[in-house]
Design a protein around this motif. Structure first.
Motif, short mmCIF file in Angstrom:
data_model
loop_
_atom_site.label_atom_id
_atom_site.label_comp_id
_atom_site.label_asym_id
_atom_site.label_seq_id
_atom_site.Cartn_x
_atom_site.Cartn_y
_atom_site.Cartn_z
N GLU A 177 0.86 -1.18 0.00
CA GLU A 177 0.00 0.00 0.00
C GLU A 177 0.90 1.24 0.00
O GLU A 177 1.76 1.37 0.87
CB GLU A 177 -0.91 -0.01 1.23
CG GLU A 177 -1.78 -1.26 1.32
CD GLU A 177 -2.43 -1.44 2.69
OE1 GLU A 177 -2.35 -0.50 3.52
OE2 GLU A 177 -3.00 -2.52 2.94
N LEU A 183 -1.88 9.81 -9.14
CA LEU A 183 -3.05 9.50 -9.94
C LEU A 183 -3.11 10.38 -11.19
O LEU A 183 -3.49 9.93 -12.27
CB LEU A 183 -4.32 9.68 -9.10
CG LEU A 183 -5.66 9.56 -9.80
CD1 LEU A 183 -5.78 8.25 -10.55
CD2 LEU A 183 -6.80 9.72 -8.80
N TYR A 193 -2.68 3.80 -3.32
CA TYR A 193 -2.90 2.58 -4.11
C TYR A 193 -2.63 1.34 -3.26
O TYR A 193 -1.76 1.35 -2.38
CB TYR A 193 -1.97 2.55 -5.32
CG TYR A 193 -2.32 3.52 -6.42
CD1 TYR A 193 -3.09 3.12 -7.51
CD2 TYR A 193 -1.86 4.83 -6.39
CE1 TYR A 193 -3.40 4.00 -8.53
CE2 TYR A 193 -2.16 5.72 -7.41
CZ TYR A 193 -2.93 5.30 -8.48
OH TYR A 193 -3.23 6.18 -9.50
N TRP A 194 -3.37 0.28 -3.54
CA TRP A 194 -3.06 -1.06 -3.03
C TRP A 194 -2.60 -1.86 -4.24
O TRP A 194 -3.31 -1.94 -5.25
CB TRP A 194 -4.29 -1.69 -2.39
CG TRP A 194 -4.82 -0.90 -1.22
CD1 TRP A 194 -4.21 0.11 -0.56
CD2 TRP A 194 -6.10 -1.06 -0.59
NE1 TRP A 194 -4.99 0.60 0.45
CE2 TRP A 194 -6.17 -0.11 0.46
CE3 TRP A 194 -7.18 -1.91 -0.79
CZ2 TRP A 194 -7.28 0.01 1.30
CZ3 TRP A 194 -8.29 -1.80 0.04
CH2 TRP A 194 -8.33 -0.85 1.08
N THR A 195 -1.41 -2.42 -4.17
CA THR A 195 -0.77 -2.95 -5.38
C THR A 195 -0.19 -4.34 -5.19
O THR A 195 0.03 -4.80 -4.07
CB THR A 195 0.39 -2.03 -5.81
OG1 THR A 195 1.45 -2.13 -4.84
CG2 THR A 195 -0.05 -0.58 -5.92
N VAL A 246 0.70 -0.92 -10.99
CA VAL A 246 -0.65 -1.21 -11.51
C VAL A 246 -0.57 -1.22 -13.03
O VAL A 246 -0.13 -0.24 -13.64
CB VAL A 246 -1.65 -0.13 -11.05
CG1 VAL A 246 -3.06 -0.45 -11.57
CG2 VAL A 246 -1.67 0.00 -9.53
N ALA A 287 -8.59 -0.03 -6.12
CA ALA A 287 -7.36 0.59 -5.60
C ALA A 287 -6.11 0.13 -6.35
O ALA A 287 -5.01 0.58 -6.04
CB ALA A 287 -7.21 0.30 -4.11
N GLY A 288 -6.28 -0.78 -7.32
CA GLY A 288 -5.15 -1.17 -8.17
C GLY A 288 -4.73 -2.62 -8.10
O GLY A 288 -3.73 -2.99 -8.73
N MET A 330 -11.70 4.27 -11.15
CA MET A 330 -11.44 4.70 -9.78
C MET A 330 -12.54 5.63 -9.31
O MET A 330 -13.04 6.46 -10.07
CB MET A 330 -10.06 5.36 -9.69
CG MET A 330 -8.95 4.44 -10.17
SD MET A 330 -7.31 5.19 -10.15
CE MET A 330 -7.01 5.23 -8.39
N GLY A 376 -3.11 2.19 -14.44
CA GLY A 376 -3.15 2.72 -13.09
C GLY A 376 -3.24 4.20 -12.88
O GLY A 376 -3.65 4.64 -11.82
N GLU A 377 -2.87 5.02 -13.87
CA GLU A 377 -2.87 6.47 -13.63
C GLU A 377 -3.12 7.23 -14.92
O GLU A 377 -2.90 6.70 -16.03
CB GLU A 377 -1.54 6.91 -13.01
CG GLU A 377 -0.33 6.71 -13.89
CD GLU A 377 1.01 7.01 -13.19
OE1 GLU A 377 1.85 7.66 -13.82
OE2 GLU A 377 1.19 6.58 -12.05
#
Length: 493
Positions: A220, A225, A233-235, A240, A319-320, A347, A378-379
């Protein structure tokens, strides 16, 4: 003649005389003695120690005797003290909304916490953890309160029967009304979490089945973003999507999942390529600082999504926490010049798209499927600024494309190109040809191939084109000399 009263008459007279005397005597008792006679049992301090842990795949509270989600007991007037500790290390809290009780959040990093409250109502009340998904997976129990509620016993009531004090009403509303997330600026420590689309494992081709070992870490961390906007993020492996895995039909895969010690959440992995054990999710619920291993055989060829399977699953995915594994068929895939790895996700944030803040997740928007951002890898800008797909005229490009979701279908399209070959739904057995746009479901994947014949910047989009304005756009840069006759500006030459 004088008559002597019978014994029965004498007894009756005594009873008649005694009744007012007894009433008078009782009325003349000192007030302190009368109060003592009517006083209920003395209030007590009830102290319970509850530790969280994972039992039989469920998150639970455990008391000092090892009882899972124990029934707590108290009487009206008692003071209850709950001492709370995270046994497995994840972040939790404890709420009893009907009694206006809410503990602080606690984890292995924060240490234990306690909450004290006086019980004023009789009945059966539910205590539970309010972290999204935790109650659903088992974190709830009962508090039984005996006796008579203080209001029912004659306690004074303000402003008429059934009235609630302003402070009590405010406390109750606070428990049921989402608190506005505090606005804070973007996290200065945020880093890019965008996976490099060129990070694709080498092709396997023809070989005998092997045993492959993968180790992944759930982390985490604050990430970028968008320009001026960050998000926690949780990855998988700090990126991601998570790393692309590659195997071949018949291979045995040993996968170890380690959850970083400073994580607040339990994490896991469900691979759609796995048969049994909820895709691995059943046996990889990993607490912070721990690891678990599963082993599976790659039975079916194709491109498969993997994702976290810990409640609240959509929150972990948004969250990814998603990625893909490719299982090559016997003989492998045809050779191409370049391979890329791209995934789409959406998201749900507390502030509008583009706000220059550290965004917090908004679970209500997620439940209503109203994303603020659509992203590739992811972003915003992951495939247009941070990374770009590149090719030369005449090369064949293969893109492994998937949708983490958690909710939205993608209409994957490259503006200015046509897919020569599409392996719909990640199935390698029957490709389609000459496809303009291909649908990819959440938790689904596709493989597209195209031979580039003209230089330029080709845009990767979800053809629900409003989503491009929310971040879902990437670039394929093609360099070299154009193939004569394919395209030029102006009239026929």
């Amino acid at each position: 003649m004088k008559t002597t009263p019978s014994l029965r008459a004498i007894a009756a007279a005594v009873c008649v005389l005694a009744f007012p005397l007894s009433v008078q005597a009782q009325a003349s008792l000192p007030a302190s003695a009368a109060a003592t006679a009517a006083k209920p049992a003395a209030a007590a301090l009830k102290r319970y120690e509850l530790q969280t842990n994972i039992v039989d795949g469920k998150m639970v509270f455990i008391d000092a005797k090892g009882q899972v989600n124990p029934v707590l007991a108290a009487n009206v007037g008692d003071t209850v003290e709950l001492v709370l500790k995270s046994g497995e290390g994840a972040e939790h809290d404890l709420l009893i909304p009907e009694l206006n009780v809410a503990s602080a959040k606690f984890s292995a990093n924060s240490g234990s916490t306690s909450v004290r409250f006086k019980v004023t109502r009789a009945g059966t009340f539910t205590y539970y953890c309010s972290i999204p998904g935790h109650r659903q997976i088992g974190m709830e129990g009962k508090l039984l309160v005996g006796g008579t509620s203080l209001a029912e016993a004659g306690a004074p009531k303000a402003a008429g029967a059934g009235a609630v004090s302003e402070s009590g009403q405010a406390a109750a509303l606070a428990l049921y009304t989402p608190a506005p997330s505090p606005m804070r600026g973007p996290d200065p420590s945020a880093v890019s979490v965008a996976a490099n689309p060129a990070s694709v494992p080498s092709a396997i081709g023809t070989r005998a089945p092997q045993t492959l070992k993968y180790r992944m870490e759930t982390v985490e961390l604050p990430g970028k973003l968008d320009d001026g906007t960050s998000f926690t993020y949780w990855t998988f492996n700090r990126q991601v999507p998570g790393p692309m895995l590659r195997a071949k039909v018949g291979d045995t895969v040993e996968l170890t999942l380690f959850n970083a010690k400073d994580s607040k959440m339990i994490h896991s992995i469900d691979l759609h390529a796995v048969t049994g054990g909820h895709g691995g999710g059943q046996h990889t619920q990993v607490a912070p600082g721990q690891e678990k291993t599963v082993t599976f055989k790659a039975l079916n060829p194709g491109l498969f999504v993997y994702h976290c399977a810990t409640p609240l699953v959509p929150q972990h995915i948004a969250a990814g926490m998603y990625g893909m594994i490719l299982v090559e068929p016997e003989g492998g895939l045809s050779k191409v010049d370049r391979e890329y790895y791209v995934m789409q996700g959406e998201m749900y944030t507390g502030r509008p798209h583009g706000a220059p803040v550290h965004q917090e997740p908004n679970l209500e928007k997620m439940a209503n499927e109203l994303p603020d951002y659509y992203v590739f890898n992811g972003e915003v800008g992951a495939l247009s600024k941070t990374h770009k797909l590149q090719a030369k005229v005449g090369e064949t490009v293969r893109i492994y494309f998937g949708v983490g979701g958690p909710n939205k279908i993608s209409s994957f399209h490259i503006i200015g190109e046509i897919f020569d070959k599409v392996y719909s739904e990640g199935s390698i057995s029957s490709p389609k040809h000459d496809v303009q746009t291909t649908l990819v479901a959440p938790g689904g994947a596709t493989i597209v191939e195209l031979k580039v014949q003209h230089p330029g910047s080709y845009l990767l989009v979800d053809h629900a084109l409003s989503r491009a304005g929310k971040g879902a756009v990437g670039v394929l840069e093609v360099t070299g000399e154009p193939v004569p006759g394919v395209y030029h500006a102006g009239a026929v030459q």
